[in-house]
Design a protein around this motif. Structure first.
Motif, PDB file in Angstrom:
ATOM      1  N   UNK A   1      11.778  19.079  -3.641  1.00  0.00           N
ATOM      2  CA  UNK A   1      12.298  20.713  -3.451  1.00  0.00           C
ATOM      3  C   UNK A   1      11.140  21.433  -2.862  1.00  0.00           C
ATOM      4  N   UNK A   2      11.552  22.608  -2.250  1.00  0.00           N
ATOM      5  CA  UNK A   2      10.710  23.291  -1.162  1.00  0.00           C
ATOM      6  C   UNK A   2       9.529  23.987  -2.080  1.00  0.00           C
ATOM      7  N   UNK A   3       9.518  23.965  -3.436  1.00  0.00           N
ATOM      8  CA  UNK A   3       8.570  24.543  -4.341  1.00  0.00           C
ATOM      9  C   UNK A   3       7.373  23.608  -4.441  1.00  0.00           C
ATOM     10  N   UNK A   4       7.459  22.225  -4.093  1.00  0.00           N
ATOM     11  CA  UNK A   4       6.418  21.309  -4.328  1.00  0.00           C
ATOM     12  C   UNK A   4       5.752  21.258  -2.984  1.00  0.00           C
ATOM     13  N   UNK A   5       4.347  20.912  -3.114  1.00  0.00           N
ATOM     14  CA  UNK A   5       3.591  20.494  -1.901  1.00  0.00           C
ATOM     15  C   UNK A   5       4.082  18.887  -1.525  1.00  0.00           C
ATOM     16  N   UNK A   6       4.855  18.708  -0.787  1.00  0.00           N
ATOM     17  CA  UNK A   6       5.552  17.378  -0.346  1.00  0.00           C
ATOM     18  C   UNK A   6       4.491  16.072  -0.122  1.00  0.00           C
ATOM     19  N   UNK A   7       3.378  16.592   0.731  1.00  0.00           N
ATOM     20  CA  UNK A   7       2.726  15.351   0.510  1.00  0.00           C
ATOM     21  C   UNK A   7       2.004  14.887  -0.603  1.00  0.00           C
ATOM     22  N   UNK A   8       1.912  15.715  -1.917  1.00  0.00           N
ATOM     23  CA  UNK A   8       1.415  15.341  -3.362  1.00  0.00           C
ATOM     24  C   UNK A   8       2.549  14.599  -3.962  1.00  0.00           C
TER      25      UNK A   8
ATOM     26  N   UNK B   1       3.725  19.125 -12.336  1.00  0.00           N
ATOM     27  CA  UNK B   1       4.618  20.078 -11.940  1.00  0.00           C
ATOM     28  C   UNK B   1       5.777  20.319 -13.051  1.00  0.00           C
ATOM     29  N   UNK B   2       6.457  19.148 -13.495  1.00  0.00           N
ATOM     30  CA  UNK B   2       7.462  19.314 -14.585  1.00  0.00           C
ATOM     31  C   UNK B   2       7.083  19.800 -15.713  1.00  0.00           C
TER      32      UNK B   2
ATOM     33  N   UNK C   1       0.843  -1.223   0.239  1.00  0.00           N
ATOM     34  CA  UNK C   1       0.168   0.021   0.155  1.00  0.00           C
ATOM     35  C   UNK C   1       0.892   1.270  -0.151  1.00  0.00           C
ATOM     36  N   UNK C   2       0.617   2.195  -0.828  1.00  0.00           N
ATOM     37  CA  UNK C   2       1.343   3.500  -0.846  1.00  0.00           C
ATOM     38  C   UNK C   2       0.849   4.283   0.237  1.00  0.00           C
ATOM     39  N   UNK C   3       1.689   4.853   0.992  1.00  0.00           N
ATOM     40  CA  UNK C   3       1.721   5.967   1.819  1.00  0.00           C
ATOM     41  C   UNK C   3       0.992   7.169   1.141  1.00  0.00           C
ATOM     42  N   UNK C   4       0.232   8.118   1.811  1.00  0.00           N
ATOM     43  CA  UNK C   4      -0.273   9.114   1.296  1.00  0.00           C
ATOM     44  C   UNK C   4       0.630  10.370   1.803  1.00  0.00           C
ATOM     45  N   UNK C   5       1.342   9.986   2.708  1.00  0.00           N
ATOM     46  CA  UNK C   5       2.330  11.236   3.210  1.00  0.00           C
ATOM     47  C   UNK C   5       3.781  11.025   2.381  1.00  0.00           C
ATOM     48  N   UNK C   6       4.141  12.147   1.893  1.00  0.00           N
ATOM     49  CA  UNK C   6       5.665  11.940   1.367  1.00  0.00           C
ATOM     50  C   UNK C   6       6.737  11.887   2.398  1.00  0.00           C
ATOM     51  N   UNK C   7       7.587  11.034   2.254  1.00  0.00           N
ATOM     52  CA  UNK C   7       8.803  11.033   3.228  1.00  0.00           C
ATOM     53  C   UNK C   7       9.669  11.904   3.101  1.00  0.00           C
ATOM     54  N   UNK C   8       9.870  12.862   3.968  1.00  0.00           N
ATOM     55  CA  UNK C   8      10.623  13.948   4.104  1.00  0.00           C
ATOM     56  C   UNK C   8      12.018  13.630   4.059  1.00  0.00           C
ATOM     57  N   UNK C   9      12.319  12.479   4.430  1.00  0.00           N
ATOM     58  CA  UNK C   9      13.576  11.846   4.132  1.00  0.00           C
ATOM     59  C   UNK C   9      13.629  10.839   3.379  1.00  0.00           C
ATOM     60  N   UNK C  10      13.939  10.903   1.929  1.00  0.00           N
ATOM     61  CA  UNK C  10      13.895   9.792   1.003  1.00  0.00           C
ATOM     62  C   UNK C  10      14.747   8.951   1.214  1.00  0.00           C
ATOM     63  N   UNK C  11      14.839   7.918   0.412  1.00  0.00           N
ATOM     64  CA  UNK C  11      16.089   6.983   0.394  1.00  0.00           C
ATOM     65  C   UNK C  11      17.307   7.658  -0.369  1.00  0.00           C
ATOM     66  N   UNK C  12      18.678   7.262   0.059  1.00  0.00           N
ATOM     67  CA  UNK C  12      19.692   7.886  -0.201  1.00  0.00           C
ATOM     68  C   UNK C  12      19.886   8.137  -1.795  1.00  0.00           C
ATOM     69  N   UNK C  13      19.343   7.382  -2.604  1.00  0.00           N
ATOM     70  CA  UNK C  13      19.325   7.080  -3.980  1.00  0.00           C
ATOM     71  C   UNK C  13      18.307   8.114  -4.541  1.00  0.00           C
ATOM     72  N   UNK C  14      17.424   8.567  -4.008  1.00  0.00           N
ATOM     73  CA  UNK C  14      16.295   9.168  -4.142  1.00  0.00           C
ATOM     74  C   UNK C  14      16.604  10.667  -3.928  1.00  0.00           C
ATOM     75  N   UNK C  15      16.163  11.794  -4.860  1.00  0.00           N
ATOM     76  CA  UNK C  15      16.353  12.947  -4.744  1.00  0.00           C
ATOM     77  C   UNK C  15      15.465  13.683  -3.557  1.00  0.00           C
ATOM     78  N   UNK C  16      16.076  14.631  -3.010  1.00  0.00           N
ATOM     79  CA  UNK C  16      15.123  15.230  -1.954  1.00  0.00           C
ATOM     80  C   UNK C  16      14.168  15.994  -2.594  1.00  0.00           C
TER      81      UNK C  16
END
Length: 163
Positions: free
Chosen positions: A18-25, A35-36, A1-16
């Motif tokens: 950006x502050x311009x995005x609504x993280x939970x989305x 957004x892209x 099941x996919x979490x509906x909350x974005x992880x503020x600390x992504x996996x090391x190989x995943x980019x952080x």
């Protein structure tokens, strides 16, 4: 099941995120794709504005590169309503970039073609869009860009086939 909350600390190989995005989305690819798209469209619009055009002008000129098309076919292919297409063609015609002529077989229809000036301006516009596109996608390698293009085409084809 996919979490509906974005992880503020992504996996090391995943980019952080950006502050311009609504993280939970950011858990939804549809949000990230939108957004892209907004960002690259802004770059393309700015590049075309330097040539006195907007993206719809470039789209019509690009569709006419291989020869004349019916005005209604342009509207259909570009998913634009007839009124908007008339306004775009009015601009292009006023700038002497296209010509509209009555269709020989259907007096209600108009065929649209590029003028010589339109062909020259199309080359300028295509170069501007290519430059903006290349700059936006510069962080991706050529194989990654090709893979992204292939995946997007596949998604669109599957969606269109299901309609």
């Amino acid at each position: 099941m996919v979490s509906t909350l974005a992880d503020p600390n992504p996996e090391p190989d995943q980019p952080s995120i950006p502050a311009s995005l609504a993280a939970p989305l950011t858990v939804w690819l549809s949000y990230l794709l939108r957004q892209a798209t907004l960002r690259v469209q802004d770059r393309v619009a700015d590049a075309l504005a330097e040539h006195g055009m907007r993206p719809p002008h470039n789209a019509v000129l690009s569709m006419l590169a291989d020869g004349p098309r019916a005005q209604i076919a342009l509207a259909t292919q570009l998913q634009t309503d007839r009124t908007t297409m008339v306004a775009i063609l009015d601009d292009l015609e006023a700038w002497q970039l296209v010509e509209r002529r009555r269709n020989l077989h259907d007096r209600r229809a108009h065929d649209v073609s590029l003028t010589e000036l339109g062909r020259a301006r199309l080359i300028e516009a295509q170069n501007a869009v290519s430059t903006a596109d290349t700059a936006f996608f510069a962080t991706l390698t050529e194989p990654e860009r090709a893979q992204l293009r292939a995946m997007l085409l596949r998604l669109i084809a599957v969606h269109d086939a299901g309609q």
